[in-house]
Design a protein around this motif. Structure first.
Motif, short mmCIF file in Angstrom:
data_model
loop_
_atom_site.label_atom_id
_atom_site.label_comp_id
_atom_site.label_asym_id
_atom_site.label_seq_id
_atom_site.Cartn_x
_atom_site.Cartn_y
_atom_site.Cartn_z
N SER A 95 0.83 -1.20 -0.23
CA SER A 95 -0.14 0.16 -0.01
C SER A 95 0.90 1.37 0.16
N HIS A 96 1.74 1.34 0.68
CA HIS A 96 2.73 2.30 0.91
C HIS A 96 3.57 2.67 -0.46
N ALA A 97 3.94 1.37 -0.91
CA ALA A 97 4.92 1.59 -2.08
C ALA A 97 3.72 1.68 -3.39
N GLY A 98 2.52 1.68 -3.40
CA GLY A 98 1.73 1.56 -4.71
C GLY A 98 1.88 0.62 -5.22
N LEU A 99 1.94 -0.80 -4.88
CA LEU A 99 2.29 -1.88 -5.67
C LEU A 99 0.69 -2.51 -5.76
N VAL A 100 -0.03 -2.19 -6.41
CA VAL A 100 -1.19 -2.64 -6.70
C VAL A 100 -1.31 -4.18 -7.08
N ALA A 145 -5.45 3.95 -4.59
CA ALA A 145 -5.38 3.73 -6.14
C ALA A 145 -6.46 4.25 -7.00
N GLY A 146 -7.73 4.66 -6.26
CA GLY A 146 -8.62 4.97 -6.99
C GLY A 146 -9.69 4.04 -7.61
N LEU A 147 -9.26 2.51 -7.14
CA LEU A 147 -9.99 1.43 -7.77
C LEU A 147 -11.06 1.44 -6.76
N ILE A 148 -12.02 2.17 -6.73
CA ILE A 148 -12.97 2.09 -5.81
C ILE A 148 -14.02 1.09 -6.19
N GLU A 149 -14.43 0.81 -7.20
CA GLU A 149 -15.45 -0.23 -7.65
C GLU A 149 -14.95 -1.53 -7.48
#
Length: 483
Positions: A340-345, A378-382
């Motif tokens: 999460s902190h590194a943005g590694l989705v 990450a904006g992946l709400i859905e």
């Protein structure tokens, strides 16, 4: 290369004194040799006699072996049972051995055995023996039954010694009754290092780190040498309090006195430095550890993740797997925080999907909460909402809070309203939800909704201060507004 010689074969003539020679305390008895001596004694008929001496020799031998080999405690109890069936009377020497073996098992299903041994002590009038009474106090302490331990302690005919007091302190501390443990400790006529270590560890375990550190300082002033359990407890307290200077002081002591610190001390040091943000110190201690277990790895991985070193935390996670260490739920929590902190989705998706299928670690709400936070950031709400719908359990504050935070970052009003409804159902008094929704409505330019949500929040706070319960009404109003 030829296999090592197994040694001279065992032989056991008729007289029992040959068994005494085979099982002499000066000799080292590996399990195989002790079992062979036991078998030979049985074949020779020594264990079919009412003579207590062969049974006593075997009980003592198994007792010495019980610490490195816990299964020896079960064999000791079987020998003791067979001696009772032969009407071999237990003595003040043999009964404590059986009681200690039952204590070392330390499981709830051994409690009936503990009670039966106590009954044997009463029936044979062995309670006046300090050795028997001390063993029973320790047995009840291991089973976290302080009231039973206290009764035996109070009924001791002679003045309880330091061993008896230590066992009672341990009984209270194990049951979480730290105040009673402190009272016994402070009333002891004589204390030793075990007394201090037991009460320090008890305070630490009960969530009283300040008291534990205060006792540790007193212990040092009275020049008692702390053991590994005490030091590990103190390090845990330092980590909880962020007492880095005190932790460094303990580390220096460990360096001076433990050339090869055990895995518990190493884990405590790694945890201390990691929680205090000294990640380089944590890594240095970790790399120098002579032995590591899953808790040592977890302390470093979680510490690195919590302080923003996500990529490094993932490197250690992969090293952990390569070293053959089985991760647990805490490991994956740290790894997901690191992602999460590194943005590694994509990495988080893969690791989350492999938890149960590959590593056989069940997903818990905290893992779903991390994923909700990561996807929300990450904006992946859905995708986050779809994950929540498929969860085997209902979402909690962390799950819906992660989604709400993501909605605020990416101005997703519709999903935010859904998350807010769930959060208010879980905790109608959470003013942070009202504030978050006011901010989301303001960012979207929905000023009428801002006014409504702030009015609801003000009414909620005012009614709460007035001492009135209006949760149902306000939740209904807020749910209607957010629907």
């Amino acid at each position: 290369m030829a296999p090592p010689s197994p040694g001279p074969p065992l032989s056991l003539p008729s007289p029992y004194h040959s068994l005494a020679h085979l099982l002499h305390p000066r000799h080292r008895h590996p399990p195989r040799r002790l079992l062979a001596a036991h078998a030979l004694a049985a074949v020779a008929g020594h264990l079919s006699l009412r003579d207590p001496r062969p049974h006593t020799l075997l009980l003592a031998a198994y007792s010495r072996l019980a610490r490195p080999f816990p299964a020896a405690a079960i064999l000791l109890l079987l020998v003791f049972r067979s001696s009772l069936r032969l009407s071999v009377a237990p003595t003040r020497h043999t009964l404590p051995l059986a009681v200690s073996a039952a204590s070392s098992a330390g499981r709830r299903h051994h409690l009936p055995l503990a009670l039966s041994l106590h009954a044997v002590a009463v029936a044979r009038n062995l309670l006046p023996s300090p050795h028997v009474a001390n063993a029973l106090v320790s047995l009840y302490a291991r089973h976290a039954l302080p009231d039973a331990a206290r009764r035996v302690f109070d009924e001791m005919p002679s003045a309880p010694d330091v061993f008896s007091h230590n066992a009672l302190v341990h009984a209270y501390a194990s049951a979480g009754r730290v105040r009673a443990a402190r009272e016994v400790f402070e009333g002891m006529p004589v204390r030793d290092a075990v007394s201090w270590g037991t009460v320090v560890a008890g305070c630490a375990k009960a969530g009283q780190p300040e008291e534990a550190l205060g006792l540790f300082d007193r212990m040092k002033e009275e020049r008692f040498r702390p053991d590994d359990v005490t030091l590990a407890a103190v390090l845990s307290c330092c980590a909880q309090l962020g007492a880095l200077d005190k932790g460094r002081e303990v580390h220096e002591y460990v360096k001076r006195t433990r050339p090869r610190p055990n895995v518990f001390l190493c884990t405590g040091l790694v945890d201390l430095y990691a929680k205090c943000g000294c990640v380089e110190d944590a890594r240095e201690v970790f790399e120098a550890c002579p032995e590591r277990n899953v808790f040592t790895w977890n302390a470093l991985i979680v510490g690195l993740a919590m302080h923003g070193h996500g990529t490094v935390a993932l490197e250690y996670f992969h090293r952990m797997l390569a070293d053959g260490i089985q991760p647990d739920g805490v490991t994956f929590l740290g790894v997901l925080i690191a992602c999460s902190h590194a943005g590694l989705v994509d990495m988080a998706r893969r690791i989350f999907s492999e938890m149960e299928g590959v590593h056989n670690v069940p997903r818990e709400l905290k893992h779903y909460g991390c994923m909700a936070d990561l996807l929300g950031r990450a904006g992946l709400i859905e995708e986050a909402m779809d994950m929540v719908r498929k969860m085997p359990m209902g979402g909690d504050n962390y799950v819906w809070g992660g989604i709400l935070a993501g909605c605020r970052m990416h101005q997703n009003v519709e999903a935010a309203e859904v998350a807010a409804r769930h959060l208010l159902q879980l905790n109608p008094d959470d003013s942070g939800v009202y504030s978050a929704m006011a901010g989301i409505y303001a960012d979207a330019g929905r000023w009428e909704d801002v006014a409504k949500i702030r009015k609801l929040m003000d009414e909620r706070i005012g009614r709460r201060n007035a001492g009135c319960s209006s949760i149902t009404t306000e939740l209904k109003d807020c749910t209607t507004m957010l629907s």
